[in-house]
Design a protein around this motif. Structure first.
Motif, PDB file in Angstrom:
ATOM      1  N   LYS A 170     118.481  36.016   9.707  1.00  0.00           N
ATOM      2  CA  LYS A 170     118.179  37.014  10.731  1.00  0.00           C
ATOM      3  C   LYS A 170     116.701  37.374  10.687  1.00  0.00           C
ATOM      4  N   SER A 204     113.993  40.251  10.439  1.00  0.00           N
ATOM      5  CA  SER A 204     113.867  41.599   9.878  1.00  0.00           C
ATOM      6  C   SER A 204     112.422  42.039  10.052  1.00  0.00           C
ATOM      7  N   SER A 205     112.054  43.115   9.372  1.00  0.00           N
ATOM      8  CA  SER A 205     110.668  43.581   9.423  1.00  0.00           C
ATOM      9  C   SER A 205     110.285  44.103   8.056  1.00  0.00           C
ATOM     10  N   ARG A 240     105.027  47.614  10.900  1.00  0.00           N
ATOM     11  CA  ARG A 240     106.195  46.823  10.517  1.00  0.00           C
ATOM     12  C   ARG A 240     105.948  45.389  10.981  1.00  0.00           C
ATOM     13  N   LYS A 245     114.600  36.761   7.185  1.00  0.00           N
ATOM     14  CA  LYS A 245     115.398  37.140   6.025  1.00  0.00           C
ATOM     15  C   LYS A 245     116.563  36.181   5.883  1.00  0.00           C
ATOM     16  N   GLU A 290     112.797  36.701   1.765  1.00  0.00           N
ATOM     17  CA  GLU A 290     112.148  37.251   2.948  1.00  0.00           C
ATOM     18  C   GLU A 290     110.727  36.712   3.029  1.00  0.00           C
TER      19      GLU A 290
END
Length: 1042
Positions: free
Chosen positions: A668, A670-671, A678, A683, A694
């Motif tokens: 996925k 993410s940040s 951000r 991830k 990550e």
């Protein structure tokens, strides 16, 4: 009659000179060549008081010798044989009176006209002209040239380096002029050099002997190969030419003492030189341990055998040079659209060799070579390249489950060298009267009836003799027998002429088959010419110059070599046309194509250190490398291979495993926090690891998210279906996403790239779950249509066992047969047998595969040569089945049946029908015997039922087994105590395989392995069963037998 160039040789002389031989080549306007052998000699003049230049010669005081020349012209380059013939003629002419001179020559010509040419293969023809026995060597095959010349002469004239320079000039089609003080040497050396280039054929003007009055031909602006006497060297050297001094072994330009042309690629040249240094070129060294021979013909035969062996070695060395120069050309060809991607071919060559290839690619000789590759010509180049090609597997080695030991995988099967046989023509009749000649021909016919492994060659020669004897119907019968035993040497044009000259030939029933086939071939030929079908067209790939609709876009992408699968191309079209009209402009395609090729080049330039290579498989390649980013495992670049993701750390390059695709649990976007911002990150959660990985990929995050998800989905589907092609397709989709994002450069780029997420979408929408029973039984899948634009139906499967080479034979549409190595499942050979669908295949005699076709012909393929050169044409309807058995005398016989109910019993050794009878043949049905021939099992294509019959009572089946969810059955085989039935499901079009217990008449298993009906089944040593499916699936599944 040849006219000597120098005037002093055309005058009478009192000095008896030795006979001089030389050789000529004539070329007509259509490029057809004929060959001449000339002898120039002197004979005593019987005239008295001859006046020459005002002086009277008195023959009583001084004997005069007048010059004359004889020339034999042939369509074939039998240089040595024709020189022997002329030598024999001179023996007869010397004692002949002047009045008998012409009659002797006429009789000599008549004798030569009675000698049949040997057919291609290992049968030579020999005849006596007294005092010599003359041998006509045969061609190796139908497409090979006649070689009756000493091929080692150029090695005696030039050093290996100079010889390579001359060959380089020929390949680049320069203006070459050969010089020698010996006329004969010019032609023999030039002919040998052109034979070195086989199967490439010189397409430019070719005059190996150029008379003084024709020197102005050297001013022609086109490329050519010509030869001149050394006395003209200074006169010719003023032109811009490549000058080759055969006597001194020197090559130079007319402008300088060196040549400024690119050399043959270094690797190919070094291999050629190392092989050439091992040649034994001096015959005298072969005679050191032998005594002095007393039989001239025996000595000549011994010399011919040595020369034939040496010629064979030189041919192999020269062919290896050509193969090494042009290896891999077919990888850049698109057969469907007849396109050669020259830019990609050049890009893949070594930088130092690219100038050489640029020049060669523009030549006529290379264009002709490309045309043969596009026409799938199976010549010496194709055979050697196939045998020497490294086994590079298209599939991931970890995905493949080898069923047998691979220790012999790299072994290359080579055809054994066949022994040469010689057919001796009987002595010519003393008076060449008609009835004597006919009797001599009939004597030949009687000697050509003996059975032999060279039977087809004897049929060929007997057909020629019968044609000359005006026994044309008998000649057609011979050619019909030849067509059955070896169609490769079938003289089509001669048979067409015979058929046209015999309007009443149809009255002989046994010839109707041959005549109808010849007429059908003529009609097909006329139809192909009428439709403007051209097999000569070869196009170079060019970027489009106008907007393309979907159909044009598909063609352009296939021609470019990016991808062939039409479904993938349709998704690519949708991606590139997101947000605007459904057409792709030339500028957009050029940008996309450039990015795709740059990404390919970057991937090839990735050089991983040894410390990293030891962590990945030898077959793995890095296809995508990110920029240097910060990750939870350190700073470095993320590398994507076809199996895994890993981090290539900065500084001292190191390896950090990120994940194998099959171990991923979540992917996925993410940040990650950075100061007050951000930053987007990717991830990944991996099975067996507590902490997620990550990576702060920033603007690349969305793209990597799409690519990794597609690879993850492709890996899962490939594992479930045991089909490595899904993984290969997923990798292609991911790389196309990268190129689409790079070419669009807009806020819709990621959305456009998501159009290519094919497997991820399937995974989300319709999970492709495989039933447990199927997953446990399925071992592997292979895709015969991998290199094709669309899948093709698998018509027939055949497994052939062997100690070192186990093979899988696959028949697809239109008579195409593909042969796979059953250890690695890699494609090894492809051939075509006819143009119709094949219905059945069977292994006969350990080295033959028989194939029954819809065109009513049984094709026989040699497993050694991998060519189809025999055909059985007795059936009158499509051949539907083949079987093999041994009779009570342990002599193998084969059975064949056809759609009209005819069953034939064949003697395998003679290929003759020993018995024929009619029987009822069930239409659209499959039959299998069982239980020591006491039961008969049958299925039909329109019924989901298996009927079981007693052999002794066939009035009705005593048992029926209903197959669940089945609309029809298409194939059936017996394996151990089971019967496997291939069919189609009732609720869907998915193919199904049913395994039945023969004792209890119950369905044991129901296997779901194909997306189309199961059309073919075969067993591999009762350990595995292989199944093939229809055209919507086109794959082959390998199942484990319990």
């Amino acid at each position: 009659v040849y006219r000597a160039e120098s005037s002093r040789y055309s005058q009478p002389t009192d000095d008896l000179r030795s006979s001089i031989y030389h050789f000529l080549v004539f070329t007509d306007l259509f490029g057809n060549r004929t060959h001449g052998v000339v002898v120039q000699c002197y004979r005593a003049s019987c005239q008295e008081g001859v006046v020459q230049n005002g002086h009277r010669w008195n023959s009583t005081k001084s004997r005069l010798y007048t010059p004359f020349a004889l020339c034999i012209i042939s369509k074939f380059p039998y240089y040595n044989a024709l020189r022997d013939c002329l030598s024999c003629l001179l023996v007869q002419l010397r004692p002949a009176r002047q009045a008998d001179f012409e009659e002797t020559i006429k009789e000599f010509s008549a004798k030569l006209s009675l000698v049949p040419l040997p057919p291609p293969g290992q049968l030579h023809v020999s005849f006596s002209l007294r005092p010599l026995q003359v041998v006509l060597p045969s061609r190796e095959d139908q497409d090979s040239p006649v070689i009756d010349i000493d091929l080692h002469l150029p090695f005696l004239c030039f050093t290996h380096t100079t010889l390579l320079q001359v060959l380089s000039c020929l390949l680049q089609e320069q203006r070459l002029v050969f010089f020698s003080s010996d006329w004969a040497r010019l032609t023999l050396v030039a002919e040998s050099l052109l034979l070195y280039l086989q199967p490439l054929s010189w397409q430019q003007p070719y005059v190996p002997v150029l008379a003084r009055g024709m020197l102005d031909f050297l001013m022609a602006p086109t490329a050519f190969l010509m030869g001149c006497h050394i006395s003209h060297f200074e006169e010719v050297a003023t032109e811009d030419l490549i000058l080759v001094n055969v006597d001194d072994g020197i090559i130079q330009s007319s402008c300088s003492e060196s040549i400024d042309l690119p050399a043959i690629p270094l690797a190919a040249a070094e291999s050629f030189i190392s092989r050439a240094e091992c040649l034994q070129l001096h015959y005298d060294l072969e005679l050191c341990h032998l005594g002095v021979g007393t039989d001239a013909n025996a000595l000549r035969s011994q010399r011919r055998d040595w020369q034939r062996r040496l010629n064979s070695q030189i041919q192999n060395i020269a062919l290896e040079l050509v193969v090494n120069i042009f290896r891999g050309v077919q990888d850049f060809l698109n057969h469907e659209h007849r396109v050669f991607n020259s830019e990609e071919f050049l890009r893949m060559r070594e930088p130092a060799d690219q100038l050489f290839y640029k020049k060669v690619l523009e030549t006529h000789i290379f264009h002709s070579f490309l045309r043969d590759r596009l026409n799938r010509k199976w010549d010496t180049f194709s055979r050697m390249e196939q045998n020497t090609r490294n086994h590079v597997h298209r599939y991931d080695a970890g995905m493949m489950s080898s069923l047998w030991d691979r220790s012999n995988q790299a072994t290359i099967r080579k055809s054994p060298k066949k022994a040469v046989k010689i057919f001796r023509i009987p002595e010519f009749p003393p008076p060449l009267a008609y009835h004597y000649t006919v009797n001599s021909a009939m004597y030949c016919v009687t000697h050509l009836t003996r059975p032999s492994i060279l039977l087809s060659r004897y049929h060929y020669l007997r057909g020629l003799v019968n044609t000359v004897s005006n026994r044309r119907l008998d000649a057609l019968e011979d050619f019909q027998s030849l067509y059955k035993t070896d169609s490769d040497i079938f003289p089509s044009q001669m048979v067409k002429s015979l058929v046209d000259s015999l309007p009443d030939a149809d009255r002989r029933p046994e010839l109707k088959r041959l005549i109808s086939r010849v007429k059908r071939d003529q009609e097909l030929e006329r139809a192909s010419h009428g439709n403007g079908h051209e097999e000569d067209a070869v196009k170079r790939f060019q970027l489009p110059k106008k907007f393309m609709q979907l159909e044009e876009f598909v063609k352009c992408v296939q021609e470019s070599g990016i991808v062939k699968d039409q479904g993938t191309i349709h998704r690519l079209f949708d991606a590139l046309t997101v947000g605007h009209q459904k057409q792709v402009g030339p500028d957009l395609f050029r940008v996309f194509y450039t990015i795709w090729k740059e990404t390919e080049a970057e991937a090839q330039e990735v050089c991983l250190p040894a410390s990293v290579l030891e962590h990945i498989e030898t077959t793995e390649c890095v296809f995508k490398l990110s920029s240097s980013v910060k990750t939870s495992r350190g700073v470095g670049k993320i590398a994507m291979t076809q199996r895994r993701l890993f981090l290539l750390t900065d500084g001292r390059p190191g390896y950090v495993e990120v994940a194998q695709y099959r171990d991923l649990e979540e992917v996925k976007v993410s940040s990650a926090p950075f100061l007050l911002l951000r930053i987007p990150s990717l991830k990944l959660r991996v099975r067996g690891r507590k902490e997620a990985f990550e990576a702060n990929l920033k603007t690349e995050t969305e793209l990597w998210n799409l690519m990794v998800k597609e690879m993850w989905a492709g890996r899962n589907i490939a594992d479930q279906h045991k089909d490595p092609q899904y993984m290969q397709q997923a990798l292609t989709n991911a790389l196309l996403m990268d190129a689409v994002v790079g070419s669009l450069q807009s806020n819709k780029a990621i959305y456009a790239a998501s159009k290519l997420a094919h497997f991820d979408r399937i995974k989300m929408e319709v999970p492709m779950m495989v039933p447990k029973t199927t997953a446990e039984t399925l071992k592997h899948k292979i895709n015969p249509s991998l290199e094709l634009a669309a899948p093709q139906a698998v018509d027939v499967l055949l497994y052939t066992p062997g100690k070192t080479h186990r093979q899988l034979w696959v028949s697809v549409s239109g008579g195409k047969v593909m042969v796979f190595d059953a250890s690695s499942w890699s494609l090894t050979h492809t051939c075509h047998v006819g143009n119709a669908r094949l219905n059945c295949m069977i292994l006969v005699d350990k080295d033959q595969v028989w194939m029954g076709s819809e065109d009513s012909v049984i094709y026989i393929i040699s497993m050694v040569a991998m060519v189809c050169n025999r055909q059985l044409t007795e059936h009158r309807a499509e051949v539907t089945g083949l079987a093999l058995d041994a009779d009570k005398y342990s002599q193998k016989v084969a059975y064949s049946c056809s759609a009209e109910g005819s069953i034939m019993v064949w003697d395998v050794s003679t290929l003759q029908v020993s018995l024929q009878y009619l029987h009822i043949v069930l239409a659209d049905s499959t039959v299998q015997k069982s239980r020591n021939m006491e039961e008969l099992w049958s299925v039909c294509v329109d019924s989901g039922e298996v009927c079981i019959w007693h052999i002794k009572d066939t009035t009705k089946p005593f048992h029926r087994v209903t197959l669940p969810d089945c609309t029809g059955c298409y194939c059936m085989i017996k394996v151990k105590n089971q019967v496997w039935v291939g069919g189609a499901g009732r609720s869907s079009t998915k193919g199904k395989i049913y395994i039945l217990d023969m004792e209890r008449y119950q369905v044991l298993k129901e296997l779901h392995g194909h997306t189309d009906k199961v059309t073919a089944l075969c067993s591999a040593e009762d350990r595995y069963v292989l199944s093939g499916a229809g055209k919507h699936d086109g794959k082959i599944a390998i199942w484990k037998v319990e």
